[in-house]
Design an enzyme around this catalytic site. Structure first.
Site, mmCIF file in Angstrom:
data_model
loop_
_atom_site.group_PDB
_atom_site.id
_atom_site.type_symbol
_atom_site.label_atom_id
_atom_site.label_comp_id
_atom_site.label_asym_id
_atom_site.label_seq_id
_atom_site.Cartn_x
_atom_site.Cartn_y
_atom_site.Cartn_z
ATOM 1 N N GLY A 46 0.902 -1.215 0.188
ATOM 2 C CA GLY A 46 0.000 0.016 -0.039
ATOM 3 C C GLY A 46 0.745 1.263 -0.187
ATOM 4 C CD GLN A 51 3.508 6.002 2.611
ATOM 5 O OE1 GLN A 51 2.288 5.203 2.013
ATOM 6 N NE2 GLN A 51 4.075 5.277 3.271
ATOM 7 C CB CYS A 91 4.835 2.093 7.416
ATOM 8 S SG CYS A 91 4.469 3.789 6.626
ATOM 9 C CG LEU A 92 6.397 0.889 1.411
ATOM 10 C CD1 LEU A 92 5.881 1.418 0.047
ATOM 11 C CD2 LEU A 92 7.594 -0.018 1.448
ATOM 12 C CG HIS A 133 -0.920 1.627 7.175
ATOM 13 N ND1 HIS A 133 -0.203 1.074 8.123
ATOM 14 C CD2 HIS A 133 -0.235 2.592 6.456
ATOM 15 C CE1 HIS A 133 0.955 1.375 7.859
ATOM 16 N NE2 HIS A 133 0.978 2.358 6.761
ATOM 17 C CD GLU A 134 -1.241 2.683 2.452
ATOM 18 O OE1 GLU A 134 -0.691 3.788 2.557
ATOM 19 O OE2 GLU A 134 -0.539 1.635 2.938
ATOM 20 C CG HIS A 137 0.289 7.238 5.366
ATOM 21 N ND1 HIS A 137 1.427 7.409 5.981
ATOM 22 C CD2 HIS A 137 0.466 5.662 5.098
ATOM 23 C CE1 HIS A 137 2.132 6.312 6.359
ATOM 24 N NE2 HIS A 137 1.786 5.490 5.667
HETATM 25 NI NI NI Z 1 2.443 3.325 5.615
#
Ligand code: NI
Length: 178
Positions: A46, A51, A91-92, A133-134, A137
């Site tokens: 995701g 991000q 998370c990236l 989660h996204e 963000h």
């Molecule tokens: Ni994330």
């Protein structure tokens, strides 16, 4: 298409509240394509536009095993929730950190697709976690915010150490910023 730079926690730009997309135009579609390439290369399941330093309400998700089911949610909104679940999240933007987070088990989400059409879908399990989660963000939230202060401090220290070790990678050199 291009692989974009991913902001790393605690970068303050991850705290911005993303703006709703006014029109799903070619710019948004190009952003979605670049985000997909970035997410698949990372690899992750995701990614939110914020991000990659684009504060617009766009998220993409692919929870398939073979990167074959890209889902695009533009201006996503959770309109119903049910139950609880907890899985280890990563998370990236928070490399090499994993921790369990409490989320709703099942959600109903409303969004626009890449054609700019409104749709509504129910999600459960991993997909449901990923959407929550996204969307966090987009509201300037990172999953480590749910952890204890002590754990957050440990994560910050670890990331500072990682940053000192880091050398530029091929993907970082190729990256462009929108
Ligand atoms: Ni994330």
């Amino acid at each position: 298409m291009a692989v974009l730079d991913i902001l790393v926690y605690p970068d303050p730009r991850l705290r911005e509240i993303a703006e709703p997309v006014v029109r799903v135009d070619d710019g948004i579609l190009a952003l979605v394509d670049d985000m997909a390439e970035t997410m698949y290369q990372a690899p992750g399941i995701g990614l939110a536009a914020i991000q990659v330093n684009v504060p617009q309400r766009v998220i993409i998700i692919d929870v398939s095993k073979d990167q074959s089911e890209l889902r695009v949610f533009i201006n996503p909104q959770i309109v119903a929730r049910e139950g609880n679940q907890e899985i280890e999240e990563g998370c990236l933007s928070v490399p090499e950190v994993f921790a369990p987070v409490q989320r709703s088990e099942s959600i109903v989400v409303r969004a626009l697709n890449r054609e700019g059409e409104r749709f509504e879908t129910r999600a459960e399990g991993l997909l449901s976690v990923c959407i929550q989660h996204e969307i966090d963000h987009l509201d300037g939230k990172v999953f480590v915010d749910y952890l204890s202060r002590l754990k957050q401090e440990r994560i910050l220290k670890r990331l500072q150490k990682q940053a000192k070790r880091a050398v530029p990678t091929a993907s970082a050199q190729d990256a462009v910023t929108l």
